[in-house]
Motif scaffolding. Sequence first.
Motif, short mmCIF file in Angstrom:
data_model
loop_
_atom_site.label_atom_id
_atom_site.label_comp_id
_atom_site.label_asym_id
_atom_site.label_seq_id
_atom_site.Cartn_x
_atom_site.Cartn_y
_atom_site.Cartn_z
N ASN A 15 0.86 -1.17 0.00
CA ASN A 15 0.00 0.00 0.00
C ASN A 15 0.91 1.23 0.00
N GLY A 20 -1.24 4.82 4.04
CA GLY A 20 -1.07 4.19 5.35
C GLY A 20 0.00 3.12 5.40
N GLY A 21 0.59 2.80 4.23
CA GLY A 21 1.63 1.77 4.21
C GLY A 21 1.06 0.38 4.40
N GLY A 22 1.91 -0.55 4.75
CA GLY A 22 1.49 -1.93 4.92
C GLY A 22 1.20 -2.59 3.58
N ASN A 36 -6.14 -6.11 4.55
CA ASN A 36 -4.83 -5.48 4.63
C ASN A 36 -4.08 -5.98 5.84
N GLY A 37 -2.85 -5.53 6.01
CA GLY A 37 -2.04 -5.86 7.16
C GLY A 37 -0.76 -5.06 7.15
N GLU A 38 -0.12 -4.97 8.30
CA GLU A 38 1.13 -4.23 8.41
C GLU A 38 2.26 -4.93 7.66
N THR A 39 2.26 -6.28 7.66
CA THR A 39 3.27 -7.06 6.96
C THR A 39 2.59 -7.96 5.93
N ARG A 40 3.38 -8.53 5.02
CA ARG A 40 2.81 -9.48 4.04
C ARG A 40 2.16 -10.65 4.75
N GLU A 42 0.90 -10.82 7.85
CA GLU A 42 -0.34 -10.41 8.50
C GLU A 42 -1.44 -10.22 7.46
N ALA A 43 -1.10 -9.62 6.33
CA ALA A 43 -2.08 -9.41 5.27
C ALA A 43 -2.61 -10.76 4.76
N ASN A 46 -4.97 -12.16 7.36
CA ASN A 46 -6.23 -11.41 7.32
C ASN A 46 -7.05 -11.75 6.09
#
Length: 73
Positions: A15, A20-22, A36-40, A42-43, A46
């Motif tokens: 992103n 917002g990044g991530g 979405n997620g902060e890391t690949r 986590e994404a 999710n």
Amino acid sequence: MTMAERDYTVIIHPNAPEGGGGFVTLAPDLPGCMSNGETREEAARNASDTIRAWIDEAIHLGRAVPAPTQHVA
């Protein structure tokens, strides 16, 4: 993650920082199924939850659940 969830293609892409990044995920076979997620990692986790929720809601509403697209590697 169930076998059915693993059968759906998930696209993961970064992103933009101004967004917002991530990372953002998209399951192209399931319209509007995004996460979405902060890391690949986590994404990806999710995305599994989002696919499961998308399928559950479609069934609850009596809507068809599209079959996963078959990709040849």
